[in-house]
Design an enzyme around this catalytic site. Sequence first.
Site, mmCIF file in Angstrom:
data_model
loop_
_atom_site.group_PDB
_atom_site.id
_atom_site.type_symbol
_atom_site.label_atom_id
_atom_site.label_comp_id
_atom_site.label_asym_id
_atom_site.label_seq_id
_atom_site.Cartn_x
_atom_site.Cartn_y
_atom_site.Cartn_z
ATOM 1 C CB CYS A 120 -0.885 0.007 1.241
ATOM 2 S SG CYS A 120 -2.259 1.181 1.092
ATOM 3 C CB CYS A 122 -1.822 4.963 3.297
ATOM 4 S SG CYS A 122 -1.796 3.442 4.250
ATOM 5 C CB CYS A 130 -4.259 3.731 -0.261
ATOM 6 S SG CYS A 130 -4.763 3.680 1.458
ATOM 7 C CE LYS A 195 -7.755 -1.124 4.259
ATOM 8 N NZ LYS A 195 -6.371 -0.758 3.946
ATOM 9 N NE ARG A 205 -6.760 5.259 8.468
ATOM 10 C CZ ARG A 205 -7.949 5.525 7.969
ATOM 11 N NH1 ARG A 205 -8.562 6.658 8.286
ATOM 12 N NH2 ARG A 205 -8.529 4.679 7.151
ATOM 13 N NE ARG A 217 -6.647 5.030 4.570
ATOM 14 C CZ ARG A 217 -5.643 5.886 4.552
ATOM 15 N NH1 ARG A 217 -5.530 6.774 3.580
ATOM 16 N NH2 ARG A 217 -4.740 5.870 5.522
ATOM 17 C CD GLU A 233 -14.397 -4.372 -4.549
ATOM 18 O OE1 GLU A 233 -13.278 -4.860 -4.809
ATOM 19 O OE2 GLU A 233 -14.768 -3.271 -4.996
ATOM 20 C CE LYS A 248 -7.386 -3.483 7.560
ATOM 21 N NZ LYS A 248 -6.374 -2.785 6.853
ATOM 22 C CB SER A 274 -5.445 -0.784 15.086
ATOM 23 O OG SER A 274 -6.212 0.032 14.213
ATOM 24 C CE1 TYR A 313 -1.449 -4.566 14.588
ATOM 25 C CE2 TYR A 313 -3.852 -4.576 14.736
ATOM 26 C CZ TYR A 313 -2.696 -4.234 14.071
ATOM 27 O OH TYR A 313 -2.770 -3.555 12.869
HETATM 28 C C1 PBG Z 1 -3.431 0.304 4.651
HETATM 29 C C2 PBG Z 1 -3.814 -0.461 5.843
HETATM 30 C C3 PBG Z 1 -4.557 -0.009 6.947
HETATM 31 C C4 PBG Z 1 -4.651 -1.090 7.830
HETATM 32 C C5 PBG Z 1 -3.945 -2.141 7.271
HETATM 33 N N1 PBG Z 1 -3.459 -1.733 6.024
HETATM 34 C C6 PBG Z 1 -5.084 1.316 7.269
HETATM 35 C C7 PBG Z 1 -6.023 2.048 6.426
HETATM 36 O O1 PBG Z 1 -6.543 1.551 5.440
HETATM 37 O O2 PBG Z 1 -6.213 3.210 6.758
HETATM 38 C C8 PBG Z 1 -5.369 -1.064 9.132
HETATM 39 C C9 PBG Z 1 -5.036 -2.155 10.077
HETATM 40 C C10 PBG Z 1 -5.509 -1.916 11.460
HETATM 41 O O3 PBG Z 1 -6.291 -0.986 11.748
HETATM 42 O O4 PBG Z 1 -5.097 -2.685 12.324
HETATM 43 N N2 PBG Z 1 -2.083 0.186 4.351
#
Ligand code: PBG
Length: 324
Positions: A120, A122, A130, A195, A205, A217, A233, A248, A274, A313
Site C-alpha cells: 500500500c 499510505c 493509498c 476492506k 494510523r 478513504r 469484490e 477487514k 487496531s 495484534y
Molecule cells: C493500509 C492499511 C490499513 C490497515 C492495514 N493496512 C489502514 C487504512 O486503510 O487506513 C489497518 C489495520 C488496522 O487498523 O489494524 N495500508
Amino acid sequence: MQFPEYRGRRLRKNEKFRTLVRETRLSVDDLVYPLFAVPGKGVKKPIGSMPGQFQMSVDHIAKEAREAHRLGIPAILLFGIPSKKDEQGTGAFAKDGIVQQAVRRVKNEVPDILVITDVCLCEYTSHGHCGIIDHGQVQNDTTLEVLAETAVSQAKAGADMVAPSAMMDGQILAIREALDENSLEDIPIMAYSAKYASSFYGPFREAAESTPQFGDRRSYQMDPANADEAIREISLDVNEGADIIMVKPALPYLDIIYRARQEFDLPLAAYNVSGEYAMIKAARQLGWLDEEKAMMESLIAIKRAGADILITYWAKDLAKALGR
Ligand code: PBG
C-alpha cells in the site's frame, strides 16, 4: 427434541464435557502477527493507542519475529514507516526501503517464519492516501503500477507473500502479472478483498503515521452498509489471481466473513484490526472487562464465522494463553 427430554445443560456441566463438544477451536497455527518497522537502531517505541504494540527498528523486528516463531506463530505481517514521505510514495518500492530492510533482516535471522508484506502507499505518501494523487483525486491506474513495483521489490527482498491493501481496482491482476514477469510466480497474494472504510483503523494510523491529510478513504474503501458488494469484490480478486482472500475489519463484519466462507473455497483471512484491539485494551485499563477472556471470545467468534487465518495484534498473547 424438546425439554424435558433434551437438556442442553447436560453437556455444559463441566469443562471436560464442554471441551468434548466444542465446535470451534483456536490454534496458534492460524495466526498472523502484524509489526511496524521504523528506521534506526535500537528503537522500540510504544504506540499509545495500541498498548503492547511498538514501532520497532529492524533489529527489534527480527527479535520480535524470533519470539513469535518460538511461540509457534507461523507468520508476521510487515508495515513500514519510512524516514521521509513524498507525494509519490517512493519509499514503498525503494530497494533499501524500510520494509525491504526488515524483510531481509528477518529472513536472514529467522528464515522459518513466513514474512508477509503490506502492499500500500499510505504509509509512504506525504498526503497519507493509498494511491497517487492527481487533481485532488486518488488515481487508480497510475497507482497500479506503483503497487506492482512495490510488491515486486518486497518479493525480491525475500517476502514470502504480498498483501495488497490499497483497494485500487485491478490491483491483484497488476501485481500478479508483475510478479510473474519477474519470475516470482511462486509468491502468493493475500488480497484485502473486502476492506471497509472503517473508523476502527484509527489506532493503526497512529502506528503507521498514515492519517490522510485531506479527505478520507471512502472513494476506494468499501461502504460499511454493503454486503453484496463485498462478495463482488472478492470474486473479482479471485478471478484476478488472489491466493488468499480477506475481510477487514473482522468483528463488525462477521456476516461478511460468514458469507465469504459460504461462497468461496479459497483460504479466508480476517483482520482483527487496531480499533478492535484498542477498545478491549482501553476497557481493561478502566477495569471494565477481563482482557484475556474478551480476546478469546473475539477471536473465536471470528473463527466461528468462518475465517481460517486470524491477523491479530494479540497473536503472542493468544499463543501464550494456548499454552505455548
Ligand atoms: C493500509 C492499511 C490499513 C490497515 C492495514 N493496512 C489502514 C487504512 O486503510 O487506513 C489497518 C489495520 C488496522 O487498523 O489494524 N495500508
